[in-house]
Design an enzyme around this catalytic site. Sequence first.
Site, PDB file in Angstrom:
ATOM      1  N   CYS A   1       3.040   8.174   1.324  1.00 22.51           N
ATOM      2  CA  CYS A   1       3.570   6.948   2.569  1.00 22.51           C
ATOM      3  C   CYS A   1       4.070   5.809   1.683  1.00 22.51           C
ATOM      4  O   CYS A   1       2.921   5.018   1.675  1.00 22.51           O
ATOM      5  CB  CYS A   1       2.666   7.036   3.803  1.00 22.51           C
TER       6      CYS A   1
ATOM      7  N   SER B   1       9.168   5.695  10.659  1.00 18.80           N
ATOM      8  CA  SER B   1       8.029   5.788  11.955  1.00 18.80           C
ATOM      9  C   SER B   1       7.777   4.194  12.131  1.00 18.80           C
ATOM     10  O   SER B   1       8.601   3.716  11.412  1.00 18.80           O
ATOM     11  CB  SER B   1       6.784   6.316  11.412  1.00 18.80           C
TER      12      SER B   1
ATOM     13  N   CYS C   1       4.160  -8.086   7.874  1.00 15.11           N
ATOM     14  CA  CYS C   1       5.386  -6.842   9.452  1.00 15.11           C
ATOM     15  C   CYS C   1       5.229  -8.236   9.907  1.00 15.11           C
ATOM     16  O   CYS C   1       4.262  -9.137  10.759  1.00 15.11           O
ATOM     17  CB  CYS C   1       4.079  -6.017   9.707  1.00 15.11           C
TER      18      CYS C   1
ATOM     19  N   GLU D   1       0.942  -1.068   0.301  1.00 15.18           N
ATOM     20  CA  GLU D   1       0.272   0.120   0.037  1.00 15.18           C
ATOM     21  C   GLU D   1       0.924   1.337   0.069  1.00 15.18           C
ATOM     22  O   GLU D   1       1.852   1.264   0.552  1.00 15.18           O
ATOM     23  CB  GLU D   1      -1.160  -0.007   1.402  1.00 15.18           C
TER      24      GLU D   1
ATOM     25  N   ASN E   1      -9.629   6.034  14.951  1.00 14.87           N
ATOM     26  CA  ASN E   1     -10.736   5.917  14.276  1.00 14.87           C
ATOM     27  C   ASN E   1     -11.500   4.883  14.238  1.00 14.87           C
ATOM     28  O   ASN E   1     -10.509   3.845  13.967  1.00 14.87           O
ATOM     29  CB  ASN E   1     -10.232   6.191  12.211  1.00 14.87           C
TER      30      ASN E   1
ATOM     31  N   CYS F   1      -3.158  -3.154  13.900  1.00 17.94           N
ATOM     32  CA  CYS F   1      -2.773  -3.125  12.426  1.00 17.94           C
ATOM     33  C   CYS F   1      -3.403  -4.361  11.948  1.00 17.94           C
ATOM     34  O   CYS F   1      -2.477  -5.570  12.461  1.00 17.94           O
ATOM     35  CB  CYS F   1      -1.522  -2.491  12.352  1.00 17.94           C
TER      36      CYS F   1
ATOM     37  N   SER G   1       6.316   5.084  17.357  1.00 16.81           N
ATOM     38  CA  SER G   1       4.972   4.924  17.603  1.00 16.81           C
ATOM     39  C   SER G   1       4.717   4.931  19.375  1.00 16.81           C
ATOM     40  O   SER G   1       5.560   3.756  19.732  1.00 16.81           O
ATOM     41  CB  SER G   1       4.076   3.827  16.989  1.00 16.81           C
ATOM     42  N   LEU G   2       4.134   5.754  20.125  1.00 16.05           N
ATOM     43  CA  LEU G   2       4.347   4.696  21.244  1.00 16.05           C
ATOM     44  C   LEU G   2       2.830   4.957  21.729  1.00 16.05           C
ATOM     45  O   LEU G   2       2.364   3.713  22.014  1.00 16.05           O
ATOM     46  CB  LEU G   2       4.651   6.797  22.429  1.00 16.05           C
ATOM     47  N   HIS G   3       1.283   5.746  21.554  1.00 16.80           N
ATOM     48  CA  HIS G   3       0.160   5.688  21.345  1.00 16.80           C
ATOM     49  C   HIS G   3       0.215   4.791  23.450  1.00 16.80           C
ATOM     50  O   HIS G   3      -0.722   4.969  23.468  1.00 16.80           O
ATOM     51  CB  HIS G   3       0.356   4.084  21.085  1.00 16.80           C
TER      52      HIS G   3
ATOM     53  N   CYS H   1       1.389  -5.687  16.283  1.00 17.83           N
ATOM     54  CA  CYS H   1       0.931  -4.639  16.166  1.00 17.83           C
ATOM     55  C   CYS H   1      -0.723  -4.555  16.832  1.00 17.83           C
ATOM     56  O   CYS H   1      -1.058  -5.246  15.631  1.00 17.83           O
ATOM     57  CB  CYS H   1       0.758  -2.929  16.430  1.00 17.83           C
TER      58      CYS H   1
ATOM     59  N   GLY I   1       4.448  -2.304   6.946  1.00 20.06           N
ATOM     60  CA  GLY I   1       5.964  -3.158   7.933  1.00 20.06           C
ATOM     61  C   GLY I   1       6.833  -2.234   8.690  1.00 20.06           C
ATOM     62  O   GLY I   1       6.199  -0.875   8.643  1.00 20.06           O
ATOM     63  N   GLU I   2       7.918  -2.141   9.184  1.00 25.23           N
ATOM     64  CA  GLU I   2       8.420  -1.831  10.219  1.00 25.23           C
ATOM     65  C   GLU I   2       9.896  -1.310   9.643  1.00 25.23           C
ATOM     66  O   GLU I   2      10.967  -2.642   9.280  1.00 25.23           O
ATOM     67  CB  GLU I   2       8.551  -2.475  11.544  1.00 25.23           C
TER      68      GLU I   2
ATOM     69  N   CYS J   1      -1.901   8.081   7.410  1.00 30.85           N
ATOM     70  CA  CYS J   1      -0.598   7.305   7.726  1.00 30.85           C
ATOM     71  C   CYS J   1      -1.046   7.188   8.958  1.00 30.85           C
ATOM     72  O   CYS J   1      -1.589   7.820  10.122  1.00 30.85           O
ATOM     73  CB  CYS J   1       0.339   8.212   6.711  1.00 30.85           C
TER      74      CYS J   1
HETATM   75  S1  SF4 Z   1       5.022  -2.424  12.971  1.00 28.29           S
HETATM   76 FE1  SF4 Z   1       3.913  -0.516  12.022  1.00 28.29          FE
HETATM   77  S2  SF4 Z   1       3.049  -1.834  10.432  1.00 28.29           S
HETATM   78 FE2  SF4 Z   1       4.131  -3.620  12.038  1.00 28.29          FE
HETATM   79  S3  SF4 Z   1       2.372  -3.775  12.566  1.00 28.29           S
HETATM   80 FE3  SF4 Z   1       2.930  -2.430  13.538  1.00 28.29          FE
HETATM   81  S4  SF4 Z   1       1.972  -0.562  13.504  1.00 28.29           S
HETATM   82 FE4  SF4 Z   1       1.557  -2.108  11.567  1.00 28.29          FE
END
Ligand code: SF4
Length: 353
Positions: A111, A197, A118, A98, A296, A125, A220-222, A122, A165-166, A339
């Site tokens: 993006c 990211s 991945c 994507e 969302n 995701c 990505s903290l969250h 997470c 992906g990471e 994104c």
């Molecule tokens: S690292 Fe990014 S792409 Fe991989 S599972 Fe986590 S949020 Fe999804």
Amino acid sequence: MVNNMYDIKTLENLNENELKDFFESIGEKQFRAKQYFQSIHKNKILNVNDMTNFSMDLRDKLDAYNRIKNCSIATRIDSKLDNTKKYLIEMEDGNIVETVFMEYKTHTTICLSTQVGCRMGCKFCASTKKSFVRNLEPYEMCAQIYLVEKDLNTRISNIVLMGIGEPLDNYDNVVRFINLITDKNGQDMSIRNITLSTCGIVDKIKKLADDNIGINITISLHNPFDNERNLLMPIGNKYSIDEILKACDYYFQKTKRRIGFEYTVIENVNDSKEYMDRLVKLLKDRNCLLNLITLNPIDEFNQKSPSKGKMMSFMKYMNDNNVNTTIRRKQGVDIDGACGQLRINNMFDRGVR
Ligand code: SF4
């Protein structure tokens, strides 16, 4: 010598110096390397047979060594709300990733995906649903840009590595991609306009700093509490928030690039004063930008999004307490084009693969 990882079967992954070695090795003049590199990375000619600055004989010779991998646009979905466009890009082996194009008043951003699937797992995701398939090669990342630029007849100014992906789990290919895309004889993208990211792979953040790449990074903290974050993001079991922040400090010391933190606000989950105070404690003495993202609501992740008022008061509280904070503007909401590492309704859900 040509790097072992990127042999002559993947000339499109090579930099100009490596191409010089290659052309010399097949009895051609070294200046062909620049022509070849520019054809792909500046003029976006993605087929050797279309490189008319080479004789037919040389094109045949090159084709025998290396047919440039065929990447193509499988689908384009246009937002009805703004100029965001989501692409599904098909790789030569049939795998699809994507890519999202976003247009702003002053710039355009793409993006990009860096892997097929991945392995980070997470919970929110979709990239994890079909698990990890494979890493993307550097050229397959470049091709996402070249195909979109050609399709829209535009020039992309900013790159965010926030798609599937990471990126730090595909470190060598991502760094090579960055070197290719910033090459003066090619796309000549500014390193300052590239943002990666990550969910927080500490040793690779430090390596990125040591390798002096100079891109922006965002974490990505969250959730500011390890025990809760680990439930959402299993990587937290390997690297604590404290370790991630120390790696970010190291990155900042080495590069002087301000670190971004992404925080998706979920109603009655991570939006109370307790969470805000913890975030203040973690971030207030750091040169960073906290980016608040409104959740969302999605079926697979059964949580509620906060009100606009809540988002505004969250932002105000953080800014009042010396944490530079913004709310991310929503783009392409109707096509799940936003994104950030919170995507759920991607190609896997559409049964594309
Ligand atoms: S690292 Fe990014 S792409 Fe991989 S599972 Fe986590 S949020 Fe999804």
